[in-house]
Design an enzyme around this catalytic site. Structure first.
Site, short mmCIF file in Angstrom:
data_model
loop_
_atom_site.label_atom_id
_atom_site.label_comp_id
_atom_site.label_asym_id
_atom_site.label_seq_id
_atom_site.Cartn_x
_atom_site.Cartn_y
_atom_site.Cartn_z
N MET A 16 1.14 -2.95 -12.62
CA MET A 16 1.55 -4.04 -12.72
C MET A 16 1.11 -4.81 -14.16
SD MET A 16 1.92 -5.15 -8.83
CE MET A 16 0.41 -3.98 -8.39
N MET B 284 10.49 -3.22 -4.78
CA MET B 284 9.62 -4.30 -4.51
C MET B 284 10.25 -5.17 -3.52
SD MET B 284 6.50 -3.73 -5.97
CE MET B 284 5.68 -5.20 -5.02
N SER C 241 -2.26 -0.06 0.60
CA SER C 241 -2.46 -0.71 -0.44
C SER C 241 -3.73 -1.17 -0.72
CB SER C 241 -1.52 -1.80 -0.85
OG SER C 241 -1.96 -2.70 -1.75
N ASP D 182 -3.31 -0.54 -6.77
CA ASP D 182 -2.45 -1.76 -7.52
C ASP D 182 -3.34 -2.30 -8.56
OD1 ASP D 182 -0.19 -2.10 -6.04
OD2 ASP D 182 -1.38 -2.66 -4.43
N MET E 263 -3.35 -4.66 -11.94
CA MET E 263 -2.98 -5.91 -12.33
C MET E 263 -3.53 -6.44 -13.55
SD MET E 263 -2.12 -7.78 -8.79
CE MET E 263 -1.50 -7.12 -7.46
N ASP F 52 7.26 -1.89 -1.01
CA ASP F 52 6.05 -2.36 -1.20
C ASP F 52 6.08 -3.87 -1.12
OD1 ASP F 52 3.37 -3.04 -2.00
OD2 ASP F 52 3.66 -2.45 -4.16
N PHE G 101 0.22 -10.39 -5.46
CA PHE G 101 -0.72 -10.69 -4.36
C PHE G 101 -0.34 -9.81 -3.15
CE2 PHE G 101 -0.30 -14.31 -7.18
CZ PHE G 101 -1.72 -14.50 -7.61
N GLY G 102 -1.28 -9.62 -2.35
CA GLY G 102 -1.08 -9.16 -0.98
C GLY G 102 -0.70 -10.33 0.10
N HIS H 19 0.15 2.22 -8.95
CA HIS H 19 0.97 0.91 -9.31
C HIS H 19 0.72 0.15 -10.26
CE1 HIS H 19 3.55 -2.53 -7.61
NE2 HIS H 19 4.07 -2.15 -8.66
N HIS I 231 -2.56 3.57 -2.35
CA HIS I 231 -1.78 3.07 -3.49
C HIS I 231 -2.75 2.07 -4.03
CE1 HIS I 231 1.99 1.01 -4.78
NE2 HIS I 231 1.41 -0.08 -4.57
C1 DX5 Z 1 1.94 -6.65 -4.38
C2 DX5 Z 1 1.08 -5.12 -4.35
C3 DX5 Z 1 1.23 -4.78 -2.91
C4 DX5 Z 1 0.59 -5.36 -2.17
C5 DX5 Z 1 1.07 -5.31 -0.68
O1 DX5 Z 1 1.87 -7.17 -5.83
O2 DX5 Z 1 2.03 -4.48 -5.28
O3 DX5 Z 1 0.80 -3.16 -3.07
O4 DX5 Z 1 -0.97 -5.17 -1.90
O5 DX5 Z 1 0.39 -5.89 0.22
P1 DX5 Z 1 1.13 -6.48 1.64
O6 DX5 Z 1 1.40 -5.04 2.19
O7 DX5 Z 1 -0.01 -7.23 2.17
O8 DX5 Z 1 2.18 -7.38 1.14
ZN ZN Z 2 1.81 -2.19 -5.11
#
Ligand code: DX5
Ligand code: ZN
Length: 222
Positions: free
Chosen positions: A67, A136, A7, A34, A36, A174, A142-143, A65, A32
């Site tokens: 969001m 999910m 990601s 992301d 947002m 994810d 957030f990561g 992805h 991937h």
């Molecule tokens: C969360 C994202 C993920 C995120 C995963 O909203 O969709 O893709 O970056 O990060 P990790 O692997 O650090 O949980």
């Molecule tokens: Zn994601």
């Protein structure tokens, strides 16, 4: 074999292309991406311009992805920027069937994502149409969040339903995927692993990516 999708959210954005190339060299299958919008989730990341800039410089399969609210407004720009798979959230898509058709009509693969609290039943009438279901394993935004264990039975149930109906969509997970949680989700039936912090913050991403790819998958029909 398991597919691994780092990601981009956990990349060092000041060196984005280098970071993405580092993942490509390490053996990642997909990137991937992301996206947002600050509405569907409380964070803002990137739009199609960033994807477009990366697309011509790497070979990785582009897994987008979304969001965002009103995902239907962003399908065409992301397709033109190089998305090969676009995943929308069921929670943001009152006309889900129509959105899926729009993605497929552009020649793109179509995925649908479910937040941890959203039941599988919301997919019952569209499963046949899908290339991928994203479950999910954290609340999106957030990561680096902690894996939500309660999603594991949902993965298992989806994998059973897929087999029962003879369908071929991929099951992606994810959020909070790392060397401890990856074997759990793969055993439950996941076949595409998204991981941000675990891969990008790793000194040897190759070793982790290869370990993920070789995780034993459950035998069919058991
Ligand atoms: C969360 C994202 C993920 C995120 C995963 O909203 O969709 O893709 O970056 O990060 P990790 O692997 O650090 O949980
Ligand atoms: Zn994601």
């Amino acid at each position: 074999m398991i597919l691994v999708a780092p990601s981009i959210l956990s990349a060092d954005f000041a060196f984005l292309l280098d970071e993405v190339k580092r993942m490509e060299k390490a053996g990642a299958d997909w990137l991937h991406v992301d996206v947002m919008d600050g509405h569907f989730v409380p964070n803002i990341t990137m739009g199609p311009l960033v994807l477009h800039a990366l697309k011509s410089k790497v070979e990785l399969f582009m897994d987008v992805h979304l969001m965002v609210e009103r995902p239907q407004d962003f399908l065409l720009p992301f397709n033109e920027a190089g998305a090969q798979l676009i995943t929308v959230h069921v929670e943001a898509s009152p006309h889900l069937h129509r959105v899926i058709q729009s993605i497929k009509n552009m020649g793109c693969q179509a995925g649908v994502a479910l937040n941890p609290a959203t039941p599988l039943g919301s997919l019952q009438y569209v499963l046949e149409e899908l290339d991928l279901v994203l479950l999910m394993t954290v609340n999106p935004g957030f990561g680096g969040q902690r894996f939500i264990q309660a999603v594991v039975p949902k993965i298992r149930e989806l994998a059973r339903e897929k087999e029962r109906r003879g369908l071929t969509f991929k099951i992606q997970v994810d959020g909070g995927i790392n060397k401890e949680t990856a074997p759990i989700v793969v055993e439950a039936g996941a076949d595409v692993l998204v991981a941000g912090s675990a891969i990008f913050n790793n000194r040897e991403p190759n070793a982790l990516i290869h370990a993920f790819k070789l995780l034993p998958q459950p035998e069919k029909g058991v």
